[in-house]
Design an enzyme around this catalytic site. Sequence first.
Site, mmCIF file in Angstrom:
data_model
loop_
_atom_site.group_PDB
_atom_site.id
_atom_site.type_symbol
_atom_site.label_atom_id
_atom_site.label_comp_id
_atom_site.label_asym_id
_atom_site.label_seq_id
_atom_site.Cartn_x
_atom_site.Cartn_y
_atom_site.Cartn_z
ATOM 1 N N LYS A 157 7.688 -15.101 -12.538
ATOM 2 C CA LYS A 157 7.721 -15.403 -11.109
ATOM 3 C C LYS A 157 7.652 -16.914 -10.888
ATOM 4 C CE LYS A 157 5.842 -13.074 -7.114
ATOM 5 N NZ LYS A 157 4.670 -12.348 -6.622
ATOM 6 N N GLU A 216 4.618 -9.462 8.275
ATOM 7 C CA GLU A 216 5.803 -9.602 7.439
ATOM 8 C C GLU A 216 7.031 -9.672 8.337
ATOM 9 O OE1 GLU A 216 6.183 -6.801 4.243
ATOM 10 O OE2 GLU A 216 4.077 -7.075 3.725
ATOM 11 N N CYS A 273 -0.618 -3.369 4.385
ATOM 12 C CA CYS A 273 -1.880 -3.777 5.010
ATOM 13 C C CYS A 273 -2.616 -2.642 5.707
ATOM 14 C CB CYS A 273 -1.612 -4.910 5.995
ATOM 15 S SG CYS A 273 -0.823 -6.309 5.204
HETATM 16 C C1 UGA Z 1 -0.142 -6.381 9.929
HETATM 17 C C2 UGA Z 1 -0.779 -7.104 11.134
HETATM 18 O O1 UGA Z 1 0.031 -6.932 12.291
HETATM 19 C C3 UGA Z 1 -0.926 -8.608 10.854
HETATM 20 O O2 UGA Z 1 -1.613 -9.231 11.933
HETATM 21 C C4 UGA Z 1 -1.760 -8.790 9.572
HETATM 22 O O3 UGA Z 1 -1.870 -10.154 9.218
HETATM 23 C C5 UGA Z 1 -1.086 -8.050 8.430
HETATM 24 O O4 UGA Z 1 -0.939 -6.654 8.769
HETATM 25 C C6 UGA Z 1 -1.964 -8.219 7.219
HETATM 26 O O5 UGA Z 1 -3.077 -7.689 7.227
HETATM 27 O O6 UGA Z 1 -1.586 -8.967 6.300
HETATM 28 P P1 UGA Z 1 2.352 -6.077 8.986
HETATM 29 O O7 UGA Z 1 1.755 -5.131 8.003
HETATM 30 O O8 UGA Z 1 3.317 -7.117 8.525
HETATM 31 O O9 UGA Z 1 1.170 -6.891 9.749
HETATM 32 O O10 UGA Z 1 3.122 -5.194 10.051
HETATM 33 P P2 UGA Z 1 3.019 -4.839 11.594
HETATM 34 O O11 UGA Z 1 4.031 -5.587 12.339
HETATM 35 O O12 UGA Z 1 1.629 -4.901 12.062
HETATM 36 O O13 UGA Z 1 3.481 -3.297 11.528
HETATM 37 C C7 UGA Z 1 2.739 -2.351 10.777
HETATM 38 C C8 UGA Z 1 3.323 -0.979 10.908
HETATM 39 O O14 UGA Z 1 3.094 -0.444 12.212
HETATM 40 C C9 UGA Z 1 4.832 -0.873 10.700
HETATM 41 O O15 UGA Z 1 5.109 0.273 9.916
HETATM 42 C C10 UGA Z 1 5.403 -0.717 12.097
HETATM 43 O O16 UGA Z 1 6.610 0.019 12.115
HETATM 44 C C11 UGA Z 1 4.290 0.077 12.771
HETATM 45 N N1 UGA Z 1 4.222 -0.112 14.239
HETATM 46 C C12 UGA Z 1 3.907 -1.333 14.766
HETATM 47 C C13 UGA Z 1 4.427 0.988 15.075
HETATM 48 O O17 UGA Z 1 4.699 2.115 14.614
HETATM 49 N N2 UGA Z 1 4.308 0.793 16.427
HETATM 50 C C14 UGA Z 1 3.990 -0.401 16.974
HETATM 51 O O18 UGA Z 1 3.892 -0.490 18.213
HETATM 52 C C15 UGA Z 1 3.791 -1.494 16.129
#
Ligand code: UGA
Length: 470
Positions: free
Chosen positions: A35, A154, A279
């Site tokens: 990597k 992400e 996450c």
């Molecule tokens: C999440 C948090 O949003 C970040 O703030 C945090 O830093 C990160 O985890 C972490 O702990 O590192 P992430 O996992 O990139 O970020 O994704 P999200 O955008 O939060 O989405 C998570 C999941 O929820 C996805 O599968 C998405 O499709 C789903 N989701 C999100 C829904 O089904 N409905 C929504 O309204 C929002």
Amino acid sequence: MRIAVVGSGYVGLVAGACFAELGHEVILVDNDQQKVATLQAGGVPIHEKLLPELLARHRGQRLTFSADLRGAVKQSAAVFIAVGTPSTEHGEADLSYVESVARGIATAINEYKVVVEKSTVPVYTSEWIRRVLLRNAAAPDQFDVASNPEFMREGTAVVDFFYPDRILVGANNPRCAAALREIYASMTDGSYYRRPDAIPGPEAARVPPPLIMTSTQSAELIKHACNAFLAMKISYINAVASVCDAVGADVQQVREGMGSDHRIGPSFLNPGIGYGGSCFPKDLKAFRAVARERGYEFRLLDEVMRINEEQREHFLKRVRGALWTLRGKRLAVLGLAFKGGTDDIRESPAIALVEMLLQEGCQIAAYDPAAMERARQLLKAGVEFAGNPYEAARGADALLILTEWEEFAKLDLKRMYGQLKDPIVIDGRNLYDPATMAAQGFTYYSMGRPLATPENAAVEAAPARKIGNS
Ligand code: UGA
């Protein structure tokens, strides 16, 4: 400042590149030699908006890559730990990588350093890191341990880094707090944002971002509490969507009505096939395990997780409701990543559903703008990977939308209609307005909204979901 970031996964790589962008000298350390070589040679191992640009800007100058942890620690004033914390089989966070990095750091400490947890970790991990450092002969006055959780998503991680709602620093003494303040000074004093080449942010961004200082324990807890709360919002709206299905209401309208209450807010209230990713599923389990270990049964989290699992079954039922039997049916699947904008398929509900459909004897033709390469390694038999959404749909009995990619919300519907054997769309992410779909001749199933068919095309137009700022 000279900074070492240990671990070049999503968090470490993005944070390292962003620290370099703020003007720091960064060494990104990883024990995976291959990597490191890829990064040194100009490769970008993950799909993340703006990351290639940042790496190109700083690689070989303010940002270097190395497999030598001791060397990097010796040269740095702050060492960020950003290694993985996977779940054990009991749901606790496996902190063995964190511990081994802490041991490595201890043997290299030659003058005062701030050791910073960047990975999401259970409360009191900072205390353990401190003990490991002391046990491995680091002198107590030569280091402090701080917590600086990230809230990057992400797909938008770089913009989230520079335009956060807050910067959170947990530090238990002033010397260590001052070092962390210095690292983020060009953000908190606003000077970064005045640079002509600054990464542009969203219109509603809070600039400069506030810095919240807490104890290390509180900072650790805030991160778990935030992720669990966001997951709870998603499970809540998914449960509401199930009630909407049962009573014939429209969850999109319900969501608007709820979200306009500023105490609730509209974000993270998109119903779907459930949350996934590296996450939420892991952090909820870890948070529950931490609470349990300290004598509190956090049953609310059990229910959040149960509803999340149940969403997949709901979706599968919807597919059965649309197609009756599944064996031998050819299904076009749009989306494999756990959400739009990323190639990450970890804990992806889309992948879980594809596996369930394969079990039922379906033939799958799948398309994802970024995650196909990763999915190919996981889904060995029975899945055809298409070059675009229309190719996936050719001759299919139905089209399934499983990931909220922006491009899936902008399909050429006429062209899609022409490709499908039967014009049936089962949308697990509510990307379309049911009335529009019905008017285009589709039988359109979605989550928590009434079935729309060409025969009942007069369904009152309800807003489709907006992608991008959930
Ligand atoms: C999440 C948090 O949003 C970040 O703030 C945090 O830093 C990160 O985890 C972490 O702990 O590192 P992430 O996992 O990139 O970020 O994704 P999200 O955008 O939060 O989405 C998570 C999941 O929820 C996805 O599968 C998405 O499709 C789903 N989701 C999100 C829904 O089904 N409905 C929504 O309204 C929002």
